[in-house]
Write an enzyme that holds these catalytic residues in place. Structure first.
Site, PDB file in Angstrom:
ATOM      1  N   ASP A 213      43.222  40.261  42.597  1.00  0.00           N
ATOM      2  CA  ASP A 213      43.238  39.422  41.241  1.00  0.00           C
ATOM      3  C   ASP A 213      42.773  40.573  40.348  1.00  0.00           C
ATOM      4  OD1 ASP A 213      40.742  39.886  42.153  1.00  0.00           O
ATOM      5  OD2 ASP A 213      39.936  37.961  41.349  1.00  0.00           O
ATOM      6  N   LYS A 214      42.455  41.621  40.434  1.00  0.00           N
ATOM      7  CA  LYS A 214      41.927  42.610  39.500  1.00  0.00           C
ATOM      8  C   LYS A 214      42.696  44.032  39.783  1.00  0.00           C
ATOM      9  CE  LYS A 214      37.252  40.573  39.138  1.00  0.00           C
ATOM     10  NZ  LYS A 214      36.167  40.786  39.182  1.00  0.00           N
ATOM     11  N   THR A 215      43.347  44.570  38.854  1.00  0.00           N
ATOM     12  CA  THR A 215      44.147  46.012  39.163  1.00  0.00           C
ATOM     13  C   THR A 215      43.053  47.195  39.303  1.00  0.00           C
ATOM     14  OG1 THR A 215      44.327  46.231  36.552  1.00  0.00           O
ATOM     15  CG2 THR A 215      45.975  45.174  37.974  1.00  0.00           C
TER      16      THR A 215
END
Length: 432
Positions: free
Chosen positions: A335-337
């Site tokens: 959910d977070k690059t």
């Protein structure tokens, strides 16, 4: 403890095995005899049982008290029966002692548990690394406005502490004064610093970057976020995986099965031949070979491999069973690059405009960022060093909070920052 007992027991086991009649027959040699040589095997076996076998007997006691027989009771049953029978065989004619089987069994089990404990200890190195994130002292602000250095254990809620650039936050709290950026990668995995201003929350163990902060303490000691993470990791390391639970359950059933089969063996041979020494020897054999040598060594090996491998790769395991289930994953969603980066800032490209070239840009940028603790500043300096570019001499360095930095290079004022700085200065970027 397991390592020490293993090596001592192993050294003492060598003479026991060497003087064993069974081993002599298998390898076709005759051990030398001398006055007292007949007592070498039993005396050393007693020492090994008392020294190397005690840990298993101690752990078996808790299983017995909980009425949950497992691996320890099965091991203790085997070594105790082998020990008692072997001692008795010294005084009973027509019996064969199990001394060499006894000592090798203890050695193997000590080796397995040493490896398991070592893997857990290595994994707990991750806890040590987490603990290092916490500073030992903090600068508490007194009522007069001065600062005093105190141990973090002396901090109380509502205390206000000064966190200087490059220092770690000593406790969870709320910023009451100052603006800066804080490296929270140890909590979030994100490599980009997080901007902080009054009323922003900060977490113990995170690192302040380029500005001073005054923080009001809201949580201390075991109540901090970092302490909670360490507690979860520690509980996970103390917990057992499904493999270990399965092995313990199998050992529990094997304990009852061994006793049942030993009873059947005794009844069958008494009916067939009557009670004699041979019946006792067969019953003891059943109980000794029921000890799970393979489980006792294989399960700790599995634990050692997955725990140490995870720790070496920076993985903090909260749930061993969940880690085992991960082998069935076929899709992973992030959910977070930011968590997919190397965890550090770096220069990936260079573009210049006007008469400037790449070398001149690096000379000036690395020079201006020479005194900054910001992650991007460190990335620029590192890139310049990799290219063997010397930093330019600068003066009048000034940090522009939230915008960038400013300094004087060769008599000219140089600004270094991002889009916000360009907008603030009212500069139009060249099209190229």
């Amino acid at each position: 403890m397991f390592r020490r007992r293993f090596w001592v027991s192993l050294v003492l086991s060598v003479p026991v095995i060497f003087f064993s009649e069974f081993i002599q027959g298998v390898f076709g040699y005759t051990a030398p005899t001398f006055p007292g040589s007949g007592w070498i095997t039993p005396v050393l076996s007693v020492i090994i049982f008392a020294y190397g076998g005690v840990p298993f007997l101690s752990m078996a006691r808790s299983e017995l008290e909980n009425r949950e027989p497992g691996m320890m009771m099965l091991i203790s049953l085997a070594i105790t029966v082998a020990f008692v029978y072997s001692i008795a065989s010294l005084f009973l004619e027509g019996t064969t002692p199990f001394f060499w089987e006894l000592v090798t069994l203890i050695d193997i089990m000590l080796l397995g548990h040493w490896m398991e404990m070592r893997s857990v200890r290595q994994a707990s190195g991750a806890l040590d690394e987490l603990a290092k994130l916490m500073p030992d002292t903090a600068e508490r602000i007194t009522e007069s406005g001065d600062t005093e250095e105190v141990h973090i254990a002396e901090l109380d809620e509502s205390d206000v502490v000064l966190v200087r650039p490059g220092a770690s936050v000593p406790a969870d709290g709320e910023v009451v004064e100052g603006e800066s950026s804080v490296d929270e990668s140890m909590i979030t995995g994100e490599s980009r610093p997080v901007d902080k201003e009054p009323e922003s929350e900060v977490v113990a163990g995170t690192v302040n970057q380029d500005g001073s902060l005054r923080v009001r303490v809201t949580k201390t000691g075991d109540e901090t976020t970092l302490a909670g993470i360490m507690r979860l990791v520690d509980e996970a390391q103390q917990s057992k995986s499904r493999t270990q639970l399965l092995a313990d359950r199998a050992a529990g059933w094997l304990f009852y099965i061994a006793l049942t089969v030993a009873g059947i063996t005794a009844i069958a041979w008494v009916v067939a031949t009557g009670f004699n020494i041979g019946v006792l020897e067969r019953v003891v054999t059943v109980l000794v070979i029921a000890c799970p040598h393979a489980l006792g060594l294989a399960v700790p090996l599995v634990v050692a491999i997955n725990t140490s491998t995870a720790a070496q790769n920076g993985m903090l395991i909260r749930d061993r069973i969940a880690m085992e289930e991960a082998r069935n994953l076929d899709t992973v969603m992030f959910d977070k690059t930011g968590t997919l980066t190397k965890g550090e800032q770096g220069v990936v490209g260079v573009e210049t405009a006007g008469t400037w070239d790449e070398q001149r840009a690096f000379e000036v940028a690395a020079g201006v960022e020479g005194d900054s603790e910001h992650m991007i500043a460190r990335a620029i300096r590192t890139a310049a060093e990799e290219r063997d570019i010397q930093r330019a001499q600068v003066s009048n360095f000034e940090n522009l909070r939230g915008l960038g930095v400013r300094a004087t290079v060769d008599g000219e004022t140089v600004h270094l920052g991002g889009p916000n700085l360009i907008e603030k200065l009212g500069i139009d970027r060249p099209n190229d």
